[in-house]
Design an enzyme around this catalytic site. Structure first.
Site, PDB file in Angstrom:
ATOM      1  N   ASP A   1       1.083  -1.287  -0.174  1.00 31.01           N
ATOM      2  CA  ASP A   1       0.287   0.135   0.335  1.00 31.01           C
ATOM      3  C   ASP A   1       1.362   1.221   0.064  1.00 31.01           C
ATOM      4  OD1 ASP A   1      -2.733   1.415   0.573  1.00 31.01           O
ATOM      5  OD2 ASP A   1      -1.542   1.564   2.107  1.00 31.01           O
TER       6      ASP A   1
ATOM      7  N   ASP B   1       0.203   5.561   0.694  1.00 34.48           N
ATOM      8  CA  ASP B   1      -0.242   6.278   1.708  1.00 34.48           C
ATOM      9  C   ASP B   1      -0.131   5.436   2.829  1.00 34.48           C
ATOM     10  OD1 ASP B   1      -0.450   8.071  -0.191  1.00 34.48           O
ATOM     11  OD2 ASP B   1      -2.353   8.391   0.134  1.00 34.48           O
TER      12      ASP B   1
ATOM     13  N   ARG C   1     -11.664   8.544  -2.609  1.00 33.64           N
ATOM     14  CA  ARG C   1     -11.846   9.952  -2.764  1.00 33.64           C
ATOM     15  C   ARG C   1     -13.094  10.718  -2.321  1.00 33.64           C
ATOM     16  NH1 ARG C   1      -9.514  12.526  -7.936  1.00 33.64           N
ATOM     17  NH2 ARG C   1      -7.504  11.587  -6.875  1.00 33.64           N
TER      18      ARG C   1
ATOM     19  N   ASP D   1      -1.683  -0.023   5.833  1.00 32.30           N
ATOM     20  CA  ASP D   1      -2.210  -0.116   7.557  1.00 32.30           C
ATOM     21  C   ASP D   1      -3.526   0.834   8.041  1.00 32.30           C
ATOM     22  OD1 ASP D   1      -2.358   1.949   5.342  1.00 32.30           O
ATOM     23  OD2 ASP D   1      -2.470   3.404   6.747  1.00 32.30           O
TER      24      ASP D   1
HETATM   25  P1  B16 Z   1      -7.007   9.953  -3.436  1.00 33.04           P
HETATM   26  P2  B16 Z   1      -3.845   3.852  -0.137  1.00 33.04           P
HETATM   27  C1  B16 Z   1      -5.242   6.468  -0.056  1.00 33.04           C
HETATM   28  O1  B16 Z   1      -3.943   5.372  -0.459  1.00 33.04           O
HETATM   29  C2  B16 Z   1      -5.002   6.959   1.027  1.00 33.04           C
HETATM   30  O2  B16 Z   1      -5.311   6.349   1.882  1.00 33.04           O
HETATM   31  C3  B16 Z   1      -6.805   8.006   1.127  1.00 33.04           C
HETATM   32  O3  B16 Z   1      -6.784   8.224   2.240  1.00 33.04           O
HETATM   33  C4  B16 Z   1      -7.635   8.606  -0.226  1.00 33.04           C
HETATM   34  O4  B16 Z   1      -8.526   8.994   0.293  1.00 33.04           O
HETATM   35  C5  B16 Z   1      -7.009   7.688  -1.111  1.00 33.04           C
HETATM   36  O5  B16 Z   1      -5.501   6.964  -1.280  1.00 33.04           O
HETATM   37  C6  B16 Z   1      -7.151   8.637  -2.539  1.00 33.04           C
HETATM   38  O6  B16 Z   1      -6.628   8.762  -2.769  1.00 33.04           O
HETATM   39  O7  B16 Z   1      -7.781  10.899  -3.378  1.00 33.04           O
HETATM   40  O8  B16 Z   1      -5.066  10.340  -4.466  1.00 33.04           O
HETATM   41  O9  B16 Z   1      -7.294   9.332  -5.475  1.00 33.04           O
HETATM   42  O10 B16 Z   1      -3.695   4.449   0.847  1.00 33.04           O
HETATM   43  O11 B16 Z   1      -4.494   3.109  -1.017  1.00 33.04           O
HETATM   44  O12 B16 Z   1      -2.189   4.147  -0.386  1.00 33.04           O
HETATM   45 MG    MG Z   2      -2.421   3.036   3.473  1.00 35.13          MG
END
Ligand code: B16
Ligand code: MG
Length: 212
Positions: A9, A11, A49, A170
């Site tokens: 993963d 983030d 999102r 996480d």
């Molecule tokens: P985006 P991961 C996720 O990443 C984030 O943890 C989450 O907070 C976010 O809303 C999601 O990606 C979408 O992100 O707006 O940049 O498309 O933890 O799956 O790497």
């Molecule tokens: Mg994550």
């Protein structure tokens, strides 16, 4: 080695973008006079999102059309992407970098499995734009975690069977996604307390032991 590949993963595992997500969503919440704090922000981890915006809208008293929701999520993303420009290779911790190199040196394939549509941009900022053997992200999936699609696609891009892949996550929804896809999962951070992962890591470098 117990596995042929490790799928990370992004983030919360490879890097930490929570504060930027927080600032960007806060801009939108303030504009709409919606209460928004770190507790609500924590619920957005690993969530797509639009699903994140739906969680924020739980405290919005009015109605909102789909067009408006799309416009606000696009606006949030524009603010978020501007903030992401502050990221640099300095945001990649030495522990994460050294662990990735050890895993690669042990012959494992390495991939990303992230819900984010900004995954490639973030990896570029970190100096990891061409590092991974495969990237599966928010742009190639139609169902978000806890659905296993993002990790199954990563395994497919790597040409490896799910059972030969270890996922590192996480978020609880991410651990559930890995298990639903028939993969083992190593949990870090909050997810290490959800009780459903195969390994609970107290620190990233613990991964080296998990794969042996
Ligand atoms: P985006 P991961 C996720 O990443 C984030 O943890 C989450 O907070 C976010 O809303 C999601 O990606 C979408 O992100 O707006 O940049 O498309 O933890 O799956 O790497
Ligand atoms: Mg994550």
């Amino acid at each position: 080695m117990k596995y042929k590949a490790v799928i990370f993963d992004l983030d919360g595992v490879i890097c930490h973008t929570d504060k930027y997500h927080y600032q960007a969503w806060k801009t939108i919440a303030d504009e709409l006079s919606i209460p928004f704090d770190e507790t609500i922000n924590n619920r957005l981890r690993g969530v797509s999102r639009m699903e994140s915006f739906e969680i924020i809208l739980e405290k919005y008293p009015g109605e909102m059309s789909q067009e408006e929701k799309v416009a606000y999520t696009e606006k949030k993303n524009a603010v978020y992407k501007e903030l992401l420009k502050n990221m640099s290779p300095k945001d990649l911790s030495p522990e994460v970098w050294e662990t990735l190199e050890k895993l690669r040196g042990a012959g494992l394939k390495l991939a990303i499995g992230s819900s984010s549509k900004n995954a490639r941009f973030i990896l570029g900022q970190l100096g990891l734009g061409t590092y991974f053997d495969a990237i599966s992200d928010g742009n190639n999936i139609s169902r978000s975690k806890p659905d296993p699609e993002v990790f199954l696609k990563a395994a497919e891009y790597l040409s490896e069977a799910p059972a030969d892949c270890l996922v590192v996550e996480d978020a609880k929804a991410g651990v559930e996604a890995a298990k639903a896809g028939g993969m083992d999962c190593a949990a870090i951070g909050d997810a290490a307390f959800c009780g459903i992962a195969d390994y609970d890591l107290s620190t990233f470098s613990d991964l080296c032991r998990a794969v042996r």
